[in-house]
Scaffold this motif. Structure first.
Motif, PDB file in Angstrom:
ATOM      1  N   VAL A  95      66.691  22.123  21.797  1.00  0.00           N
ATOM      2  CA  VAL A  95      65.337  22.195  21.250  1.00  0.00           C
ATOM      3  C   VAL A  95      65.415  21.668  19.824  1.00  0.00           C
ATOM      4  O   VAL A  95      65.976  22.315  18.939  1.00  0.00           O
ATOM      5  N   LEU A  96      64.887  20.467  19.599  1.00  0.00           N
ATOM      6  CA  LEU A  96      64.928  19.854  18.274  1.00  0.00           C
ATOM      7  C   LEU A  96      63.535  19.859  17.655  1.00  0.00           C
ATOM      8  O   LEU A  96      62.556  19.561  18.328  1.00  0.00           O
ATOM      9  N   PRO A 125      62.238  13.081   6.351  1.00  0.00           N
ATOM     10  CA  PRO A 125      63.558  13.005   5.713  1.00  0.00           C
ATOM     11  C   PRO A 125      64.660  13.710   6.487  1.00  0.00           C
ATOM     12  O   PRO A 125      65.822  13.652   6.104  1.00  0.00           O
ATOM     13  N   VAL A 126      64.300  14.385   7.575  1.00  0.00           N
ATOM     14  CA  VAL A 126      65.273  15.178   8.341  1.00  0.00           C
ATOM     15  C   VAL A 126      65.610  14.471   9.642  1.00  0.00           C
ATOM     16  O   VAL A 126      64.738  13.920  10.322  1.00  0.00           O
ATOM     17  N   THR A 127      66.898  14.487   9.984  1.00  0.00           N
ATOM     18  CA  THR A 127      67.356  13.989  11.279  1.00  0.00           C
ATOM     19  C   THR A 127      67.898  15.176  12.060  1.00  0.00           C
ATOM     20  O   THR A 127      68.836  15.844  11.622  1.00  0.00           O
ATOM     21  N   TRP A 128      67.298  15.454  13.211  1.00  0.00           N
ATOM     22  CA  TRP A 128      67.737  16.552  14.067  1.00  0.00           C
ATOM     23  C   TRP A 128      68.761  16.034  15.068  1.00  0.00           C
ATOM     24  O   TRP A 128      68.538  15.013  15.729  1.00  0.00           O
ATOM     25  N   VAL A 129      69.885  16.743  15.198  1.00  0.00           N
ATOM     26  CA  VAL A 129      70.933  16.385  16.140  1.00  0.00           C
ATOM     27  C   VAL A 129      71.267  17.616  16.988  1.00  0.00           C
ATOM     28  O   VAL A 129      71.512  18.699  16.446  1.00  0.00           O
ATOM     29  N   GLY A 130      71.272  17.456  18.283  1.00  0.00           N
ATOM     30  CA  GLY A 130      71.656  18.533  19.189  1.00  0.00           C
ATOM     31  C   GLY A 130      73.092  18.364  19.638  1.00  0.00           C
ATOM     32  O   GLY A 130      73.531  17.255  19.955  1.00  0.00           O
TER      33      GLY A 130
END
Length: 661
Positions: free
Chosen positions: A405-406, A541-546
């Motif tokens: 869940v990103l 500005p945020v990069t979500w990584v699972g």
């Protein structure tokens, strides 16, 4: 069977009830508020009607009548245990999918329920109802430690443990506020706290022909602040004889109030004396954890709720109920374990839910869904079944590792850490275990592969948006030069080609490297011979990584951006904490304990914010004079400045002169 049923609830339970209605060929009608206009249960129902509040009995009944429904299924929470809804349904010619008014009234009042059950011969925990006067005397008679709990409540909301008499007034005030907000009734109950208990509940089914059976028990001892986190069936504690006795006692409780439908009787069982059990309360509704019972019995509890409500007799005798294998459920919450489990809000940008043999997911999630602070933070339940308890835990852990869940914080990584604990795996459980375990857990850090995935996503975005020769991939005239990034505080250096169009590169991540990097299909890459496919999505500005169930919100900054931020930040030296006090989550200011101009000390409570039906006290970060910037009942956003502390010398504090280098 009914033709049309209105589901008076939201989220995953509304989706779960709709699924059974559709399987039975019944038309499903949903209700929703403005905050839930795009919710999954609205999309899955055959019809959905707008209401002002899920707690409005008049609106629910009007919606049911307008839709042509013959029955109302209340789910759990909200109005599910409210006798006034049952009366209103009866007056409108609707069937309430639940027990009769007598059972609802007796069991809704925890004091009356205990007195009633004790009269029926079932052992109970000593307790007393609070009238608002003589509370201290009542507490002293019971003795400490005490458990404060809303009389009309459930789900752990408003429950507070009090070890010291000096803490009782604040505990009562907070519990009353939560009880009034969550249940519309601020009546409280004091109980003597049983140390090292196990929370075990028995699932019941009863029809309108005085036939009551139980479907075995569930172990619900893994709780945080009285809120269940992981449940399983059957309990690893009980032996066969105790299982028969506790099941019979639960059935006696149901018969004593003429119970009809699905219900649960909750007991405290001493870990030191597992053959003794004490009645706590009866939940006159479906439980959140009902899927584990369904998986070990093969029964659909929602279907039997509907059949019994429609007047059908139960088709099972007690001896026909067989528990097969083991099932374990984990609740996925919108909360941030790294910030003391504060509620999280955001938009689901990317979603991957597990499938496979023995895996079940009850979920309200969908990509694009905005999760706000208005409702309970539970998003989904991941459940696993296997022939043995050990296999079920392993299967659940694997399923959680495939849950992504990103876009907002969840507790998935925390759930995996709990399942890995030696005591949990051995079945050595009690309701205080998580409280002891949480301080020992270390949040998982992103791996080198996760950092590389974030950089690749950033470089890809830069290439697609590049409009000059100075591109995000580091290309320039002259000799090759590595491109350096700061990824959530970890330095990453990329040397070589763009690494987004199939060409090779070399990367260094922190102390790991140099590592060979070869991009593969979109979203995957080979790092030092190992192929990785990590879900990634950028959000400003945020990069979500699972990664393996974890979700990392990483800021990917070039070396130039990182240096600019360092120059803009001012070194604080040995000064105290930030004087600006910010809201740690979006919510509502429910009380203020100080006034502007008051002198406060570090750790003193300034105000209380309520979010997702839970209260959170905001304290002063340092000594000084406080200036408030919010009022009671005001809505605040995440990081909103609620107060400012101005340092002022006061007696007993020594202030050394600052010496700049």
């Amino acid at each position: 069977m009914f033709d049309t049923v209105l589901v008076a609830n939201r989220g995953e339970i509304a989706c779960r009830v709709v699924a059974t209605l559709h399987r039975l060929g019944v038309r499903a009608v949903a209700v929703y508020t403005e905050a839930d206009r795009g919710a999954l249960h609205v999309r899955r129902a055959d019809e959905a009607l707008l209401v002002e509040s899920y707690l409005s009995i008049d609106e629910v009944v009007r919606a049911a009548t307008a839709s042509g429904a013959q029955a109302v299924h209340p789910g759990y929470g909200f109005l599910s245990e409210n006798p006034d809804l049952a009366r209103a349904c009866d007056a409108a010619g609707l069937v309430f999918v639940g027990p009769g008014v007598k059972a609802l009234e007796v069991m809704a009042d925890k004091v009356r329920a205990k007195e009633h059950v004790a009269a029926a011969g079932v052992q109970v925990i000593p307790g007393v109802a609070l009238t608002g006067t003589g509370d201290d005397e009542a507490a002293a008679r019971l003795g400490y430690p005490l458990l404060v709990k809303p009389s009309a409540g459930g789900g752990g909301k408003g429950m507070v443990v009090v070890d010291d008499p000096a803490d009782l007034p604040a505990a009562l005030a907070g519990a009353r506020r939560v009880a009034a907000a969550a249940f519309g009734d601020d009546t409280l109950l004091l109980e003597r706290l049983v140390r090292s208990p196990r929370h075990i509940e028995v699932q019941l089914l009863a029809d309108g022909f005085e036939h009551v059976i139980h479907l075995g028990e569930r172990e619900c001892s893994l709780q945080r602040r009285h809120q269940k986190v992981i449940e399983e069936a059957p309990s690893p504690l009980l032996d066969v004889k105790t299982r028969v006795r506790i099941g019979a006692a639960a059935c006696d409780v149901a018969r004593s109030v003429g119970y009809v439908g699905a219900g649960t009787v909750e007991f405290l069982v001493s870990d030191e004396a597992p053959t003794e059990f004490f009645f706590m309360e009866m939940n006159t509704r479906l439980q959140v954890e009902h899927p584990v019972t369904e998986l070990v019995t093969g029964l659909d509890l929602v279907e039997w709720q509907l059949r019994v409500a429609a007047g059908e007799p139960l088709a099972l005798q007690q001896e026909q109920v067989v528990l097969t294998g083991h099932a374990v459920e984990a609740r996925v919450y919108a909360e941030d374990p790294a910030r003391d489990f504060l509620p999280s809000a955001g938009t689901v940008l990317l979603l991957e839910e597990p499938t496979g043999e023995g895996v079940r997911v009850d979920s309200s999630l969908v990509e694009g869904l905005h999760v706000g602070p208005a409702y309970d933070p539970m998003l989904a339940k991941v459940v696993a079944w296997a022939p043995t308890r050990g296999e079920a835990i392993a299967r659940l852990d694997a399923a959680l590792s495939r849950t992504t869940v990103l876009g907002l914080r969840t507790n998935v990584d925390f759930l995996r850490a709990v399942l890995a604990d030696a005591d949990v795996r051995a079945g050595r459980l009690d309701t205080g275990l998580l409280g002891r375990l949480i301080p020992t857990l270390v949040p998982r850090a992103p791996s080198a592969a996760a950092s590389v995935a974030a950089v690749l996503a950033r470089r890809g975005d830069a290439r697609r948006g590049a409009g000059s020769a100075w591109r995000g991939d580091g290309w320039r005239l002259g000799d090759a030069c590595p491109v350096r990034y700061d990824v959530g505080g970890v330095p990453v250096s990329v040397m070589g080609g763009p690494a987004t169009d199939g060409s090779d590169a070399t990367v260094t991540v922190g102390d790991a490297g140099p590592l060979s990097l070869r991009p593969l299909a979109p979203g995957s890459f080979e790092l030092d011979g190992v192929v990785h496919r990590l879900p990634v999505v950028t959000d400003g500005p945020v990069t979500w990584v699972g990664e393996q169930g974890s979700a990392f919100a990483l800021r990917v900054r070039t070396r130039r951006e990182w240096l600019a931020e360092q120059l803009l930040s001012r070194a604080r030296g040995d000064a105290p904490a930030d004087p600006q006090v910010r809201a740690p989550m979006p919510g509502t200011v429910v009380s203020i304990d100080v006034a502007s101009g008051d002198e406060v000390v570090a750790g003193q409570v300034l105000l209380t914010i309520e979010a997702m039906k839970m209260e959170h006290r905001i304290t002063a970060p340092c000594d000084g004079a406080v200036t408030l910037s919010v009022r009671p009942a005001e809505q605040v956003a995440l990081d909103h400045v609620v107060a400012t502390i101005t340092s002022t010398p006061h007696e007993g504090t020594r202030h050394e002169p600052r010496t700049d280098p």
